[in-house]
Motif scaffolding. Structure first.
Motif, PDB file in Angstrom:
ATOM      1  N   ASN A 305       0.651  -1.468  -0.075  1.00 48.04           N
ATOM      2  CA  ASN A 305       0.047   0.029  -0.105  1.00 48.04           C
ATOM      3  C   ASN A 305       0.687   1.030  -0.517  1.00 48.04           C
ATOM      4  O   ASN A 305       0.435   2.260  -1.056  1.00 48.04           O
ATOM      5  N   ALA A 306       2.229   1.238   0.900  1.00 43.11           N
ATOM      6  CA  ALA A 306       2.855   2.477   0.659  1.00 43.11           C
ATOM      7  C   ALA A 306       3.279   2.282  -0.590  1.00 43.11           C
ATOM      8  O   ALA A 306       3.661   3.657  -1.012  1.00 43.11           O
ATOM      9  N   ARG A 307       3.974   0.914  -1.029  1.00 42.01           N
ATOM     10  CA  ARG A 307       4.331   1.632  -2.534  1.00 42.01           C
ATOM     11  C   ARG A 307       3.573   2.303  -3.387  1.00 42.01           C
ATOM     12  O   ARG A 307       4.176   2.732  -4.320  1.00 42.01           O
ATOM     13  N   LYS A 308       1.905   1.921  -3.280  1.00 42.30           N
ATOM     14  CA  LYS A 308       0.971   2.269  -4.683  1.00 42.30           C
ATOM     15  C   LYS A 308       0.893   4.491  -4.182  1.00 42.30           C
ATOM     16  O   LYS A 308       0.744   4.965  -5.179  1.00 42.30           O
ATOM     17  N   HIS A 309       0.938   3.900  -2.737  1.00 40.47           N
ATOM     18  CA  HIS A 309       0.535   5.537  -2.600  1.00 40.47           C
ATOM     19  C   HIS A 309       1.328   6.453  -2.249  1.00 40.47           C
ATOM     20  O   HIS A 309       1.490   7.613  -2.401  1.00 40.47           O
ATOM     21  N   ALA A 310       2.629   6.475  -2.425  1.00 43.37           N
ATOM     22  CA  ALA A 310       3.867   6.634  -1.201  1.00 43.37           C
ATOM     23  C   ALA A 310       5.274   6.619  -1.706  1.00 43.37           C
ATOM     24  O   ALA A 310       5.991   5.896  -1.001  1.00 43.37           O
ATOM     25  N   PRO A 311       4.848   6.284  -2.782  1.00 40.62           N
ATOM     26  CA  PRO A 311       6.664   5.358  -3.775  1.00 40.62           C
ATOM     27  C   PRO A 311       7.322   6.277  -3.317  1.00 40.62           C
ATOM     28  O   PRO A 311       7.207   8.133  -3.224  1.00 40.62           O
ATOM     29  N   PRO A 334       4.048   8.593   4.724  1.00 39.33           N
ATOM     30  CA  PRO A 334       3.504  10.048   4.688  1.00 39.33           C
ATOM     31  C   PRO A 334       2.667  10.120   3.658  1.00 39.33           C
ATOM     32  O   PRO A 334       2.845   8.874   2.443  1.00 39.33           O
ATOM     33  N   ALA A 335       1.498  10.282   3.519  1.00 39.03           N
ATOM     34  CA  ALA A 335       0.122  10.470   3.263  1.00 39.03           C
ATOM     35  C   ALA A 335       0.715  11.219   2.119  1.00 39.03           C
ATOM     36  O   ALA A 335       0.218  12.689   1.982  1.00 39.03           O
ATOM     37  N   LEU A 336       0.666  11.325   0.666  1.00 37.05           N
ATOM     38  CA  LEU A 336       0.911  11.654  -0.330  1.00 37.05           C
ATOM     39  C   LEU A 336      -0.083  11.715  -1.176  1.00 37.05           C
ATOM     40  O   LEU A 336      -0.510  10.830  -2.479  1.00 37.05           O
ATOM     41  N   PHE A 337      -1.141  12.215  -0.599  1.00 35.33           N
ATOM     42  CA  PHE A 337      -2.302  13.127  -1.716  1.00 35.33           C
ATOM     43  C   PHE A 337      -3.028  12.372  -3.260  1.00 35.33           C
ATOM     44  O   PHE A 337      -3.059  12.443  -3.587  1.00 35.33           O
TER      45      PHE A 337
END
Length: 383
Positions: A305-311, A334-337
């Protein structure tokens, strides 16, 4: 009451033969009696022929008793006022009528049958044998009524038992199908966990090759080998899971557990993901195997999930717990929206939540202070 024709299948050949034999036996008895009477008094031959002829007519009428039960029973009852030979067909058609349990039809036919009995007994003259004949005939009529009703009860009981057995068989089949479906869903979750992890690694490695122009030839070769290795492992794991699905057996490999987490962390670090681990699990050798497997999948899905949303961002994985306190897992990044999540967004978390719920644990996720935090708790009973 239900019509017998609606609840009972037509009799087979043996059943039909048996019914006609039951009707023929009284006819043969009365035929023999008439033979003896005619041998002693030849003048009674015409009466004997009429009596036997009416009996044959009654036997023929029996063939339509299932289509017109009360009409045929009434017709044979009327014939019995003039013939003793017709008693066999009369008895059988009356029993068949009683098996329908329609009292508005049974009672009139029973009355007509009794009146026909009285008429036949008193037709030549009233003697001492007349009253005995009427009494015996009345008892026989009552017995036939009771037998028809009892036989119908037995048939309904047998039918009910067959329906119950069929229902139990269908329910058992449904339970088997539900168990198979549950197992397939479990395999689907495993397939998602395995492939999502591998494909996200491939995406990260391929992205590095596509956008990094400062890589040396050796670094490019290493990245390409890593892509090849991950693709090979993806195919092997997919083949294993699909093979399990085709065999319709319980889930086999891959079955990782908590001891495989170090290898998982090394693998994602090799692919370029930054992971910081804080592992304070005590007595980890006492952790049940299913709980360890669930823990592995939680961490794997969180990293994916982190690689998808905050690579490219730093991921922090915190693990703790001991027997009696439960196993706690927290993974944050980190939440990179602004980053596109890509296809299948949030589906992994949905499947993960279902897995943890079935294991008796809890899962929550939220954004706090600019970081996406996934918290999971799994039960760990003290031994």
């Amino acid at each position: 009451m239900h019509d017998l024709k609606e609840s009972q299948a037509p009799p087979d050949r043996w059943g039909i033969t048996l019914r006609y034999m039951c009707a023929l036996l009284p006819m043969l008895f009365h035929g023999v009696v008439w033979g003896v009477v005619v041998s002693r008094n030849p003048d009674r031959l015409p009466s004997a022929l009429v009596d036997v002829g009416l009996g044959v007519i009654g036997l023929v009428l029996m063939g339509w008793r299932r289509r017109w039960p009360w009409q045929i029973a009434l017709a044979t009852a009327l014939l019995s006022a003039f013939s003793s030979t017709v008693s066999g067909p009369t008895y059988l058609t009356y029993v068949s009528l009683c098996m329908h349990r329609r009292w508005r039809q049974i009672i009139p036919v029973a009355i007509v049958s009794w009146l026909a009995l009285v008429a036949y007994a008193t037709l030549p003259a009233i003697t001492e044998a007349t009253y005995t004949s009427i009494m015996i005939g009345t008892v026989v009529l009552g017995g036939l009524t009771a037998f028809g009703l009892y036989f119908r009860e037995r048939q309904e009981l047998a039918t009910s038992q067959q329906e119950t057995a069929l229902l139990a068989e269908r329910q058992q089949q449904q339970l088997i199908e539900q168990a198979k479906l549950a197992e397939r869903l479990k395999i689907a979750h495993e397939m998602h966990d395995v492939l999502a992890h591998r494909i996200s690694l491939l995406s990260m490695l391929a992205g590095g090759l596509a956008y990094r122009k400062d890589l040396t030839a050796e670094e490019t070769r290493e990245a390409a080998l890593a892509i090849q290795e991950n693709a090979h492992q993806s195919l092997n794991e997919l083949r294993t899971v699909l093979g399990t699905l085709r065999r319709d057996e319980s889930l086999e490999a891959p079955q990782p557990n908590l001891t495989h987490l170090d290898a998982l962390f090394d693998e994602v670090r090799t692919a370029g993901q930054q992971v910081e681990v804080d592992d304070t699990i005590g007595d980890r050798e006492l952790l049940p195997t299913p709980t360890g497997r669930h823990a592995y999948r939680i961490v794997q899905e969180a990293l994916t999930n982190a690689r998808k949303h905050a690579p490219g961002s730093r991921v922090v994985a915190e693990l703790g717990g001991r027997p009696g306190d439960g196993l706690r897992i927290r993974v944050s990044n980190p939440a990179l929206f602004a980053t596109a999540a890509g296809p299948g967004s949030r589906l992994g978390l949905v499947g993960l939540a279902e897995r943890i719920r079935m294991a008796g644990g809890t899962l929550s996720h939220a954004v706090q202070d600019g970081r996406f935090i996934l918290d999971a708790t799994l039960p760990w009973e003290a031994s």
